[in-house]
Scaffold this motif. Structure first.
Motif, PDB file in Angstrom:
ATOM      1  N   GLY A 186       3.227 -20.599-107.642  1.00  0.00           N
ATOM      2  CA  GLY A 186       4.420 -20.532-106.827  1.00  0.00           C
ATOM      3  C   GLY A 186       4.173 -20.988-105.409  1.00  0.00           C
ATOM      4  O   GLY A 186       3.042 -21.270-104.997  1.00  0.00           O
ATOM      5  N   GLU A 187       5.244 -21.040-104.687  1.00  0.00           N
ATOM      6  CA  GLU A 187       5.189 -21.488-103.294  1.00  0.00           C
ATOM      7  C   GLU A 187       4.220 -20.649-102.468  1.00  0.00           C
ATOM      8  O   GLU A 187       3.335 -21.178-101.794  1.00  0.00           O
ATOM      9  N   LEU A 188       4.375 -19.343-102.524  1.00  0.00           N
ATOM     10  CA  LEU A 188       3.536 -18.458-101.717  1.00  0.00           C
ATOM     11  C   LEU A 188       2.069 -18.548-102.125  1.00  0.00           C
ATOM     12  O   LEU A 188       1.177 -18.585-101.271  1.00  0.00           O
ATOM     13  N   THR A 189       1.813 -18.623-103.429  1.00  0.00           N
ATOM     14  CA  THR A 189       0.435 -18.725-103.928  1.00  0.00           C
ATOM     15  C   THR A 189      -0.230 -19.989-103.409  1.00  0.00           C
ATOM     16  O   THR A 189      -1.380 -19.956-102.968  1.00  0.00           O
ATOM     17  N   ASP A 190       0.492 -21.110-103.464  1.00  0.00           N
ATOM     18  CA  ASP A 190      -0.068 -22.370-102.962  1.00  0.00           C
ATOM     19  C   ASP A 190      -0.385 -22.279-101.477  1.00  0.00           C
ATOM     20  O   ASP A 190      -1.425 -22.744-101.024  1.00  0.00           O
ATOM     21  N   LYS A 191       0.516 -21.697-100.715  1.00  0.00           N
ATOM     22  CA  LYS A 191       0.307 -21.597 -99.273  1.00  0.00           C
ATOM     23  C   LYS A 191      -0.897 -20.709 -98.953  1.00  0.00           C
ATOM     24  O   LYS A 191      -1.697 -21.032 -98.074  1.00  0.00           O
ATOM     25  N   ILE A 192      -1.032 -19.603 -99.659  1.00  0.00           N
ATOM     26  CA  ILE A 192      -2.153 -18.685 -99.421  1.00  0.00           C
ATOM     27  C   ILE A 192      -3.479 -19.354 -99.781  1.00  0.00           C
ATOM     28  O   ILE A 192      -4.431 -19.331 -99.004  1.00  0.00           O
ATOM     29  N   LYS A 193      -3.534 -19.961-100.957  1.00  0.00           N
ATOM     30  CA  LYS A 193      -4.767 -20.632-101.375  1.00  0.00           C
ATOM     31  C   LYS A 193      -5.099 -21.778-100.424  1.00  0.00           C
ATOM     32  O   LYS A 193      -6.264 -22.028-100.125  1.00  0.00           O
ATOM     33  N   GLY A 194      -4.080 -22.462 -99.941  1.00  0.00           N
ATOM     34  CA  GLY A 194      -4.292 -23.539 -98.987  1.00  0.00           C
ATOM     35  C   GLY A 194      -4.897 -23.028 -97.697  1.00  0.00           C
ATOM     36  O   GLY A 194      -5.826 -23.629 -97.142  1.00  0.00           O
ATOM     37  N   ASN A 195      -4.368 -21.917 -97.200  1.00  0.00           N
ATOM     38  CA  ASN A 195      -4.903 -21.328 -95.963  1.00  0.00           C
ATOM     39  C   ASN A 195      -6.358 -20.905 -96.140  1.00  0.00           C
ATOM     40  O   ASN A 195      -7.187 -21.106 -95.246  1.00  0.00           O
ATOM     41  N   ILE A 244     -12.139 -21.788 -95.046  1.00  0.00           N
ATOM     42  CA  ILE A 244     -13.518 -21.896 -95.540  1.00  0.00           C
ATOM     43  C   ILE A 244     -14.072 -23.277 -95.223  1.00  0.00           C
ATOM     44  O   ILE A 244     -15.232 -23.418 -94.821  1.00  0.00           O
ATOM     45  N   GLY A 245     -13.238 -24.301 -95.383  1.00  0.00           N
ATOM     46  CA  GLY A 245     -13.674 -25.660 -95.075  1.00  0.00           C
ATOM     47  C   GLY A 245     -14.048 -25.821 -93.621  1.00  0.00           C
ATOM     48  O   GLY A 245     -15.062 -26.452 -93.284  1.00  0.00           O
ATOM     49  N   LYS A 246     -13.253 -25.237 -92.732  1.00  0.00           N
ATOM     50  CA  LYS A 246     -13.561 -25.320 -91.300  1.00  0.00           C
ATOM     51  C   LYS A 246     -14.874 -24.610 -90.985  1.00  0.00           C
ATOM     52  O   LYS A 246     -15.670 -25.089 -90.177  1.00  0.00           O
ATOM     53  N   ALA A 247     -15.099 -23.479 -91.627  1.00  0.00           N
ATOM     54  CA  ALA A 247     -16.341 -22.733 -91.400  1.00  0.00           C
ATOM     55  C   ALA A 247     -17.549 -23.528 -91.884  1.00  0.00           C
ATOM     56  O   ALA A 247     -18.587 -23.572 -91.218  1.00  0.00           O
ATOM     57  N   LYS A 248     -17.422 -24.181 -93.025  1.00  0.00           N
ATOM     58  CA  LYS A 248     -18.528 -24.978 -93.568  1.00  0.00           C
ATOM     59  C   LYS A 248     -18.851 -26.163 -92.663  1.00  0.00           C
ATOM     60  O   LYS A 248     -19.995 -26.596 -92.591  1.00  0.00           O
ATOM     61  N   GLN A 249     -17.866 -26.669 -91.962  1.00  0.00           N
ATOM     62  CA  GLN A 249     -18.092 -27.815 -91.085  1.00  0.00           C
ATOM     63  C   GLN A 249     -18.926 -27.453 -89.866  1.00  0.00           C
ATOM     64  O   GLN A 249     -19.425 -28.329 -89.171  1.00  0.00           O
ATOM     65  N   GLU A 250     -19.096 -26.177 -89.601  1.00  0.00           N
ATOM     66  CA  GLU A 250     -19.917 -25.718 -88.486  1.00  0.00           C
ATOM     67  C   GLU A 250     -21.405 -25.679 -88.838  1.00  0.00           C
ATOM     68  O   GLU A 250     -22.236 -25.410 -87.988  1.00  0.00           O
ATOM     69  N   SER A 251     -21.723 -25.970 -90.082  1.00  0.00           N
ATOM     70  CA  SER A 251     -23.103 -25.924 -90.564  1.00  0.00           C
ATOM     71  C   SER A 251     -23.936 -27.059 -89.974  1.00  0.00           C
ATOM     72  O   SER A 251     -23.415 -28.093 -89.572  1.00  0.00           O
ATOM     73  N   ASN A 252     -25.245 -26.862 -89.960  1.00  0.00           N
ATOM     74  CA  ASN A 252     -26.164 -27.915 -89.527  1.00  0.00           C
ATOM     75  C   ASN A 252     -26.497 -28.867 -90.673  1.00  0.00           C
ATOM     76  O   ASN A 252     -27.075 -29.924 -90.441  1.00  0.00           O
ATOM     77  N   ASN A 253     -26.164 -28.480 -91.876  1.00  0.00           N
ATOM     78  CA  ASN A 253     -26.450 -29.282 -93.054  1.00  0.00           C
ATOM     79  C   ASN A 253     -25.346 -30.321 -93.258  1.00  0.00           C
ATOM     80  O   ASN A 253     -24.191 -29.967 -93.450  1.00  0.00           O
ATOM     81  N   PRO A 254     -25.676 -31.623 -93.242  1.00  0.00           N
ATOM     82  CA  PRO A 254     -24.649 -32.663 -93.397  1.00  0.00           C
ATOM     83  C   PRO A 254     -23.899 -32.577 -94.722  1.00  0.00           C
ATOM     84  O   PRO A 254     -22.707 -32.875 -94.787  1.00  0.00           O
ATOM     85  N   GLU A 255     -24.597 -32.161 -95.766  1.00  0.00           N
ATOM     86  CA  GLU A 255     -23.965 -32.028 -97.080  1.00  0.00           C
ATOM     87  C   GLU A 255     -22.892 -30.928 -97.048  1.00  0.00           C
ATOM     88  O   GLU A 255     -21.797 -31.091 -97.587  1.00  0.00           O
TER      89      GLU A 255
END
Length: 56
Positions: free
Chosen positions: A2-11, A16-27
């Motif tokens: 549903g709409e709400l489920t998609d929005k929550i999973k997207g957030n 998590i993606g933003k947090a991973k980008q703070e890593s020193n590991n390029p991968e």
């Protein structure tokens, strides 16, 4: 999903993606950028479902 489920999973994926980008590991940084993009796509899908109805 549903709409709400998609929005929550997207957030969650975007955060998590933003947090991973703070890593020193390029991968891990690349993985984070991909996950953030997935999150943005999920949020967009949720907005579309909200506008057109959850039956899509």
């Amino acid at each position: 999903m549903g709409e709400l489920t998609d929005k929550i999973k997207g957030n969650v994926n975007e955060a998590i993606g933003k947090a991973k980008q703070e890593s020193n590991n390029p991968e891990t940084r690349a993985e984070g950028a991909e996950q953030e993009g997935k999150g943005k796509a999920q949020q967009f899908a949720g907005k579309v479902k909200g506008a057109l109805g959850d039956d899509i």
